[in-house]
Design a protein around this motif. Structure first.
Motif, PDB file in Angstrom:
ATOM      1  N   VAL A 109       0.864  -1.178   0.000  1.00 22.65           N
ATOM      2  CA  VAL A 109       0.000   0.000   0.000  1.00 22.65           C
ATOM      3  C   VAL A 109       0.901   1.228   0.000  1.00 22.65           C
ATOM      4  O   VAL A 109       1.884   1.287   0.741  1.00 22.65           O
ATOM      5  CB  VAL A 109      -0.938   0.039   1.222  1.00 22.65           C
ATOM      6  N   SER A 110       0.566   2.214  -0.839  1.00 25.53           N
ATOM      7  CA  SER A 110       1.366   3.430  -0.906  1.00 25.53           C
ATOM      8  C   SER A 110       0.480   4.619  -1.219  1.00 25.53           C
ATOM      9  O   SER A 110      -0.673   4.473  -1.645  1.00 25.53           O
ATOM     10  CB  SER A 110       2.465   3.296  -1.969  1.00 25.53           C
TER      11      SER A 110
ATOM     12  N   PRO B 293       5.267   4.326   1.274  1.00 25.96           N
ATOM     13  CA  PRO B 293       4.580   3.082   1.649  1.00 25.96           C
ATOM     14  C   PRO B 293       3.857   3.239   2.983  1.00 25.96           C
ATOM     15  O   PRO B 293       4.270   4.026   3.839  1.00 25.96           O
ATOM     16  CB  PRO B 293       5.719   2.071   1.750  1.00 25.96           C
ATOM     17  N   LEU B 294       2.777   2.491   3.151  1.00 26.36           N
ATOM     18  CA  LEU B 294       1.989   2.536   4.380  1.00 26.36           C
ATOM     19  C   LEU B 294       1.842   1.136   4.956  1.00 26.36           C
ATOM     20  O   LEU B 294       1.666   0.154   4.221  1.00 26.36           O
ATOM     21  CB  LEU B 294       0.589   3.112   4.102  1.00 26.36           C
TER      22      LEU B 294
ATOM     23  N   ALA C  79      -2.796   5.511   8.473  1.00 25.28           N
ATOM     24  CA  ALA C  79      -3.029   6.828   7.875  1.00 25.28           C
ATOM     25  C   ALA C  79      -1.710   7.441   7.426  1.00 25.28           C
ATOM     26  O   ALA C  79      -0.691   7.309   8.103  1.00 25.28           O
ATOM     27  CB  ALA C  79      -3.712   7.743   8.882  1.00 25.28           C
ATOM     28  N   PRO C  80      -1.698   8.095   6.281  1.00 31.53           N
ATOM     29  CA  PRO C  80      -0.469   8.744   5.830  1.00 31.53           C
ATOM     30  C   PRO C  80      -0.097   9.923   6.724  1.00 31.53           C
ATOM     31  O   PRO C  80      -0.955  10.525   7.378  1.00 31.53           O
ATOM     32  CB  PRO C  80      -0.820   9.219   4.409  1.00 31.53           C
TER      33      PRO C  80
ATOM     34  N   VAL D 191      -5.061   9.805  -2.261  1.00 33.76           N
ATOM     35  CA  VAL D 191      -5.353   8.532  -2.917  1.00 33.76           C
ATOM     36  C   VAL D 191      -4.341   7.492  -2.465  1.00 33.76           C
ATOM     37  O   VAL D 191      -3.124   7.739  -2.499  1.00 33.76           O
ATOM     38  CB  VAL D 191      -5.319   8.667  -4.448  1.00 33.76           C
ATOM     39  N   LEU D 192      -4.831   6.331  -2.064  1.00 36.44           N
ATOM     40  CA  LEU D 192      -3.986   5.221  -1.630  1.00 36.44           C
ATOM     41  C   LEU D 192      -4.055   4.105  -2.663  1.00 36.44           C
ATOM     42  O   LEU D 192      -5.143   3.704  -3.092  1.00 36.44           O
ATOM     43  CB  LEU D 192      -4.444   4.684  -0.271  1.00 36.44           C
ATOM     44  N   ALA D 193      -2.903   3.622  -3.091  1.00 37.16           N
ATOM     45  CA  ALA D 193      -2.832   2.504  -4.034  1.00 37.16           C
ATOM     46  C   ALA D 193      -2.659   1.209  -3.254  1.00 37.16           C
ATOM     47  O   ALA D 193      -1.694   1.058  -2.498  1.00 37.16           O
ATOM     48  CB  ALA D 193      -1.666   2.698  -4.990  1.00 37.16           C
ATOM     49  N   VAL D 194      -3.595   0.289  -3.420  1.00 35.23           N
ATOM     50  CA  VAL D 194      -3.556  -1.009  -2.742  1.00 35.23           C
ATOM     51  C   VAL D 194      -3.249  -2.068  -3.795  1.00 35.23           C
ATOM     52  O   VAL D 194      -4.106  -2.413  -4.622  1.00 35.23           O
ATOM     53  CB  VAL D 194      -4.899  -1.310  -2.037  1.00 35.23           C
TER      54      VAL D 194
END
Length: 423
Positions: free
Chosen positions: A365-366, A373-374, A393-394, A405-408
């Motif tokens: 996740v980023s 990265p998260l 949370a970022p 926006v988070l990319a999973v």
């Protein structure tokens, strides 16, 4: 014919209502229909339409900067005034206004130079044509269509010969647009004032596609349209098939100086994200002044939306509709290979972002735009019912001012649980 792929991949278009109505800043055509202006008063605007600062190349650059892939220009609205050099009818800006220019030709060339698809708006109806109010609708959708003197014969008696002349005029003008400009999209309007049979929609569709088979037609071609066109409100459920939300930047389609209710960039990002999350395009409407320039407030909105799109391009372009409601509290999109989910968060996330019903394992996740990265983990789950994915949370530095926006990234193609849980 199958839908042209460019349309569903476009995501954003710009809708330009430009015509003599911008001279007095009155509602386009409707100020004539409602009696706010007499026909003489309305047409007096022809004398003040100069297009003196109209720069189609600047328009095209602005639209590209906004992240748009196409635009739609009102080549002829319900008032009957054509923006191109037409051989059919007595009303066009080339002969009847100080502009004395074929605005559609310049617009078409400029858009194609910027790599944008060309859309042209054309109204089936023409409230200025002498043969228009010659027949009655067999099933009028409202009292106005049944009785308005610009639409229906005053004596209620149909004149089929006059109507045939009108349809021939309409078909000839559309034929000019297609043969001269080869539009990628024709955006029709005014269809509610006659039946599909009266309009001769089948013959018109065949005429257009015989000349230019790739032309996309909107739903105002009735049975012969390719996509739906809801206006001014995001649907609560995804429409079937391709669709486009038509939305004004303020509350008006064309230039009306008293209308200062411009939506904020954040609001436009929300409309845009919610629309593409349901697989649609946003057709965002702006109205130039009579000289051809846009208000600074509208330019600012277009550029602001473009900045957000550019930063989050991977979550916008080459994506499809995302998760159904209930899995994530916000809109989402899905990569074309169905292996990356993009979660859109309008408010700064606090502590965690949750994702429910995901059967896939998560690779990474980023944050889109920064790449940070998260951390993430799953809690719960029993049997076929997956647990909840919790994403950290970022940090404030990674939070976008409009929408984060988070990319999973998933193991395999998206696999969702849609059941009711264990009995």
């Amino acid at each position: 014919m199958p839908m042209q792929p460019w349309f569903t991949e476009a995501k954003l278009g710009i809708f330009v209502h430009y015509g003599i109505y911008s001279v007095d800043g009155v509602p386009e055509s409707w100020s004539l229909y409602t009696g706010r202006l007499s026909h003489e008063q309305y047409m007096k605007q022809l004398e003040g339409f100069t297009a003196s600062r109209y720069d189609a190349r600047a328009w095209a650059r602005l639209f590209a900067r906004a992240g748009a892939k196409y635009a739609v220009l009102t080549a002829r609205h319900h008032d009957g005034v054509a923006l191109w050099d037409t051989a059919h009818g007595a009303l066009d800006v080339v002969r009847r206004t100080p502009a004395s220019r074929d605005l559609v030709a310049e617009y078409t060339q400029a858009l194609r130079r910027e790599g944008l698809k060309v859309g042209l708006y054309y109204s089936h109806s023409d409230w200025s044509h002498p043969d228009y109010a010659s027949v009655t609708h067999p099933e009028p959708p409202n009292d106005s269509v049944a009785t308005h003197p610009l639409v229906t014969p005053a004596d209620g008696v149909d004149d089929p010969a006059a109507w045939a002349r009108y349809v021939a005029y309409r078909d000839a003008q559309v034929g000019e647009l297609v043969s001269r400009f080869a539009p990628d999209l024709l955006w029709f309007d005014g269809e509610w004032e006659r039946s599909e049979e009266q309009w001769g929609m089948r013959a018109l569709s065949e005429q257009i596609l015989a000349e230019h088979p790739q032309t996309v037609l909107n739903a105002r071609m009735l049975s012969y349209g390719d996509y739906a066109t809801p206006e001014q409100g995001v649907p609560l459920r995804q429409p079937a098939g391709p669709w486009e939300l038509c939305l004004t930047v303020n509350e008006s389609w064309g230039y009306q100086p008293q209308d200062q209710a411009h939506k904020s960039v954040s609001q436009l990002v929300r409309y845009f994200a919610e629309t593409i999350a349901m697989g649609g395009n946003l057709l965002l409407a702006v109205g130039p002044r009579e000289d051809g320039t846009f208000l600074p407030e509208q330019v600012e909105r277009l550029e602001g939306l473009g900045d957000w799109i550019a930063k989050h391009a991977e979550a916008v372009h080459t994506t499809v509709a995302g998760l159904p409601a209930g899995h994530h509290y916000g809109p989402s999109t899905l990569s074309a290979d169905r292996r990356t989910l993009y979660l859109i968060c309008f408010d700064p996330p606090r502590e965690t972002v949750s994702l429910r019903g995901l059967r896939n394992a998560v690779r990474r996740v980023s944050v889109v735009g920064t790449g940070t990265p998260l951390g993430h983990r799953v809690t719960g789950g029993l049997g076929e019912v997956p647990g909840v994915l919790w994403i950290d949370a970022p940090a404030p530095a990674d939070v976008d001012g409009q929408a984060t926006v988070l990319a999973v990234e998933l193991e395999g193609e998206l696999d969702l649980y849609r059941g009711t849980g264990r009995d």
